[in-house]
Scaffold this active site. Structure first.
Site, PDB file in Angstrom:
ATOM      1  N   HIS A   1      25.778  80.290 -81.764  1.00  0.00           N
ATOM      2  CA  HIS A   1      26.767  81.191 -81.188  1.00  0.00           C
ATOM      3  C   HIS A   1      26.795  82.483 -81.981  1.00  0.00           C
ATOM      4  O   HIS A   1      26.627  82.468 -83.196  1.00  0.00           O
ATOM      5  CB  HIS A   1      28.166  80.549 -81.212  1.00  0.00           C
ATOM      6  CG  HIS A   1      29.107  81.195 -80.259  1.00  0.00           C
ATOM      7  ND1 HIS A   1      29.820  82.314 -80.585  1.00  0.00           N
ATOM      8  CD2 HIS A   1      29.422  80.894 -78.974  1.00  0.00           C
ATOM      9  CE1 HIS A   1      30.549  82.672 -79.541  1.00  0.00           C
ATOM     10  NE2 HIS A   1      30.325  81.834 -78.548  1.00  0.00           N
TER      11      HIS A   1
ATOM     12  N   ASP B   1      29.051  74.800 -74.326  1.00  0.00           N
ATOM     13  CA  ASP B   1      28.205  74.313 -73.238  1.00  0.00           C
ATOM     14  C   ASP B   1      27.532  72.979 -73.541  1.00  0.00           C
ATOM     15  O   ASP B   1      26.923  72.378 -72.665  1.00  0.00           O
ATOM     16  CB  ASP B   1      27.117  75.359 -72.923  1.00  0.00           C
ATOM     17  CG  ASP B   1      27.722  76.644 -72.379  1.00  0.00           C
ATOM     18  OD1 ASP B   1      28.609  76.546 -71.531  1.00  0.00           O
ATOM     19  OD2 ASP B   1      27.308  77.735 -72.810  1.00  0.00           O
TER      20      ASP B   1
HETATM   21  N1  CMC Z   1      17.844  76.858 -81.117  1.00  0.00           N
HETATM   22  C1  CMC Z   1      16.974  77.247 -82.082  1.00  0.00           C
HETATM   23  N2  CMC Z   1      17.127  78.351 -82.840  1.00  0.00           N
HETATM   24  C2  CMC Z   1      18.203  79.109 -82.598  1.00  0.00           C
HETATM   25  C3  CMC Z   1      19.135  78.782 -81.611  1.00  0.00           C
HETATM   26  C4  CMC Z   1      18.929  77.601 -80.856  1.00  0.00           C
HETATM   27  N3  CMC Z   1      19.790  77.255 -79.894  1.00  0.00           N
HETATM   28  N4  CMC Z   1      20.113  79.721 -81.583  1.00  0.00           N
HETATM   29  C5  CMC Z   1      19.794  80.609 -82.520  1.00  0.00           C
HETATM   30  N5  CMC Z   1      18.638  80.244 -83.148  1.00  0.00           N
HETATM   31  C6  CMC Z   1      18.005  80.961 -84.270  1.00  0.00           C
HETATM   32  C7  CMC Z   1      17.304  82.203 -83.784  1.00  0.00           C
HETATM   33  O1  CMC Z   1      15.953  81.951 -83.471  1.00  0.00           O
HETATM   34  C8  CMC Z   1      17.470  83.124 -84.960  1.00  0.00           C
HETATM   35  O2  CMC Z   1      16.514  82.820 -85.934  1.00  0.00           O
HETATM   36  P1  CMC Z   1      15.914  83.980 -86.887  1.00  0.00           P
HETATM   37  O3  CMC Z   1      17.074  84.506 -87.666  1.00  0.00           O
HETATM   38  O4  CMC Z   1      14.914  83.267 -87.719  1.00  0.00           O
HETATM   39  O5  CMC Z   1      15.308  84.994 -85.980  1.00  0.00           O
HETATM   40  C9  CMC Z   1      18.821  82.760 -85.533  1.00  0.00           C
HETATM   41  O6  CMC Z   1      19.036  81.394 -85.139  1.00  0.00           O
HETATM   42  C10 CMC Z   1      19.955  83.614 -85.005  1.00  0.00           C
HETATM   43  O7  CMC Z   1      19.901  83.585 -83.578  1.00  0.00           O
HETATM   44  P2  CMC Z   1      20.090  84.844 -82.646  1.00  0.00           P
HETATM   45  O8  CMC Z   1      19.378  84.605 -81.356  1.00  0.00           O
HETATM   46  O9  CMC Z   1      19.768  86.094 -83.376  1.00  0.00           O
HETATM   47  O10 CMC Z   1      21.658  84.759 -82.426  1.00  0.00           O
HETATM   48  P3  CMC Z   1      22.471  85.508 -81.334  1.00  0.00           P
HETATM   49  O11 CMC Z   1      23.817  85.656 -81.874  1.00  0.00           O
HETATM   50  O12 CMC Z   1      21.750  86.739 -80.895  1.00  0.00           O
HETATM   51  O13 CMC Z   1      22.448  84.502 -80.080  1.00  0.00           O
HETATM   52  C11 CMC Z   1      22.919  82.604 -78.738  1.00  0.00           C
HETATM   53  C12 CMC Z   1      23.432  83.564 -79.833  1.00  0.00           C
HETATM   54  C13 CMC Z   1      24.079  81.750 -78.267  1.00  0.00           C
HETATM   55  C14 CMC Z   1      22.399  83.424 -77.536  1.00  0.00           C
HETATM   56  C15 CMC Z   1      21.781  81.727 -79.321  1.00  0.00           C
HETATM   57  O14 CMC Z   1      22.299  80.930 -80.359  1.00  0.00           O
HETATM   58  C16 CMC Z   1      21.115  80.862 -78.262  1.00  0.00           C
HETATM   59  O15 CMC Z   1      20.170  81.316 -77.607  1.00  0.00           O
HETATM   60  N6  CMC Z   1      21.610  79.610 -78.038  1.00  0.00           N
HETATM   61  C17 CMC Z   1      21.122  78.759 -76.962  1.00  0.00           C
HETATM   62  C18 CMC Z   1      21.768  79.197 -75.642  1.00  0.00           C
HETATM   63  C19 CMC Z   1      23.222  78.775 -75.578  1.00  0.00           C
HETATM   64  O16 CMC Z   1      23.597  77.652 -75.893  1.00  0.00           O
HETATM   65  N7  CMC Z   1      24.066  79.711 -75.096  1.00  0.00           N
HETATM   66  C20 CMC Z   1      25.514  79.457 -74.921  1.00  0.00           C
HETATM   67  C21 CMC Z   1      26.346  80.259 -75.871  1.00  0.00           C
HETATM   68  S1  CMC Z   1      28.047  79.724 -76.011  1.00  0.00           S
HETATM   69  C22 CMC Z   1      28.818  79.974 -74.508  1.00  0.00           C
HETATM   70  C23 CMC Z   1      28.582  81.280 -73.864  1.00  0.00           C
HETATM   71  O17 CMC Z   1      28.686  82.346 -74.459  1.00  0.00           O
HETATM   72  O18 CMC Z   1      28.281  81.248 -72.677  1.00  0.00           O
END
Ligand code: CMC
Length: 419
Positions: free
Chosen positions: A298, A355
């Site tokens: 998140h 989720d």
């Molecule tokens: N699985 C594997 N690695 C992950 C995941 C995951 N679910 N989420 C984040 N990471 C890693 C990512 O690769 C990154 O690594 P690095 O720093 O080495 O590049 C690090 O953790 C930080 O992630 P980010 O993508 O920069 O974080 P963000 O704040 O931009 O994205 C997120 C947040 C929710 C989009 C992301 O965690 C994700 O894609 N999660 C899976 C999709 C998901 O469950 N979404 C629902 C979010 S909660 C409800 C809502 O808002 O709808």
């Protein structure tokens, strides 16, 4: 007032520091370009406060979520309709206000009969999020008068659940079920989704309670992608229906609300693959795989998501009460256990989000997978409305970010025969 200093090209500039009611510190850079010629660059807006808001507070480090100051855990006992009022109007309604509010939400549930014809035009395979967005935008054709905002707020809240249920009925080829005025908001939705004209339907109080809880937990989450979209679109002066329709589209994506559908699809794939959790955790750690653990991570929560904790407990309770044994709940728990012990997930502070367990509950309620994100949208409506309303009351400027241009510098047009 405290200030922040910036030294740019050897010149010092001072900017005011703003502090929120929970101590959030922000440097107010609204005069940055005027004074220095520079802009900020914050791709993905991870460090950008886009507005001041008094609706929802999140402390991602401590796993705190409060609507208008009230902890989410206390609101588990509330009804969704009063939480909607709380978010939109800033306080809990008293007895009389609540009765009137519910009465209005009931009386405005019917769709204009002509709107039903829209559903005939969609293919049976249409994703219900596409239908929801189109139908919400089309409400502005029936209610173009934007002067009475409170009435349009009621219309939107009341009719969205009817639209959602009709889109499901369309997809399975069953007749639309009209809302019934003696039912509550949540009961009405269950009735419109699952009843058929051929026989009366008993609405299980277990389902009703679960739905109420799910809607409350999704009701607002401050400046998330869809809410920011609603504010962005609304900042141009676009009407409430058009702005919320855009929010529905933003929510649809798998990194946002679409994750609840993606989680169940992932759990099904893991179950079909023999429940090898470790393999999927390893895949999620390997960026080259392109796979992420859906329902994990998140932008704001770096501890745990309080909504996910509540939903995990609710999933256990509801499934037990309904006498359902869902193998995907075991897969989800197994996956969570392995991921939470893994150094990658620990170091990056990745925890299950809202989720991760919601889909298990929707499944138990008989809601099909492609309707999961629609359920999220129904819950998030009060939040979108509250933010749209707050933004208008603040008299916000049009939202218009800048950019750092990286394209070609001045070049010339060449006639086609010389290219
Ligand atoms: N699985 C594997 N690695 C992950 C995941 C995951 N679910 N989420 C984040 N990471 C890693 C990512 O690769 C990154 O690594 P690095 O720093 O080495 O590049 C690090 O953790 C930080 O992630 P980010 O993508 O920069 O974080 P963000 O704040 O931009 O994205 C997120 C947040 C929710 C989009 C992301 O965690 C994700 O894609 N999660 C899976 C999709 C998901 O469950 N979404 C629902 C979010 S909660 C409800 C809502 O808002 O709808």
């Amino acid at each position: 007032m405290s200030t922040a200093k910036l030294i740019l090209d050897g010149k010092e500039h001072e900017f005011p520091v703003v502090t929120g009611s929970e101590g959030e510190v922000a440097v107010d850079i609204s005069k940055l370009r005027e004074r220095t010629g520079a802009i900020t660059l914050d791709e993905g807006y991870g460090n950008t406060g886009s507005c001041r808001s008094a609706i929802t507070f999140i402390d991602g480090e401590q796993g705190i979520l409060r609507y208008r100051g009230i902890p989410i855990e206390e609101l588990e006992e509330a009804r969704f309709t009063e939480v909607a009022y709380l978010l939109i109007y800033g306080r809990l309604p008293n007895q009389t206000e609540l009765v009137e509010w519910r009465e209005k939400l009931t009386r405005h549930s019917l769709l204009h009969e002509d709107m039903k014809k829209f559903f005939e035009g969609f293919p049976a395979s249409a994703h219900p999020m596409a239908m929801l967005s189109a139908m919400v935008a089309s409400l502005s054709t029936y209610y173009p008068d934007t002067a009475d905002l409170d009435l349009n707020i009621v219309r939107l809240l009341a009719k969205a659940k009817t639209i959602a249920a009709f889109s499901y009925k369309k997809s399975i080829g069953q007749p639309f079920m009209y809302p019934l005025n003696h039912l509550s908001y949540t009961e009405n939705f269950v009735h419109m989704m699952f009843a058929v004209p051929a026989e009366p339907m008993h609405i299980s109080p277990v389902l009703d309670r679960a739905l109420n809880l799910l809607l409350i937990l999704h009701a607002d989450h401050e400046q998330n992608c869809s809410t920011s979209t609603v504010r962005m679109v609304g900042s141009s002066g676009a009407n409430l229906f058009a702005s919320v329709s855009a929010g529905v589209c933003a929510l649809w994506g798998p990194l946002h609300g679409g994750a609840n559908q993606a989680v169940i699809e992932m759990l099904e794939a893991i179950a079909a693959d023999g429940g090898n959790y470790r393999k999927y955790v390893e895949m999620a750690k390997d960026k080259a795989s392109g796979f992420r653990l859906m329902g994990f991570g998140h932008r704001v929560y770096k501890n745990f998501d309080p909504r996910s904790r509540i939903l995990k407990t609710a999933a256990d309770e509801v499934l037990a009460e309904l006498g359902i044994r869902d193998p995907l709940l075991e897969v989800a728990k197994g996956l969570e256990e392995i991921a939470l012990e893994d150094a990658y997930f620990v170091e990056k502070k990745l925890y299950p989000n809202v989720d991760f367990y919601s889909g298990i509950l929707y499944r138990a309620m008989g809601i099909p997978t492609n309707m999961f994100t629609v359920m999220f949208a129904l819950g998030r409506l009060p939040g979108w409305i509250a933010h749209w309303r707050e933004m208008r009351e603040q008299g916000a400027r049009i939202n218009r970010p800048r950019q750092v241009y990286t394209g070609p510098t001045r070049t010339s047009w060449v006639p086609v025969e010389r290219r």
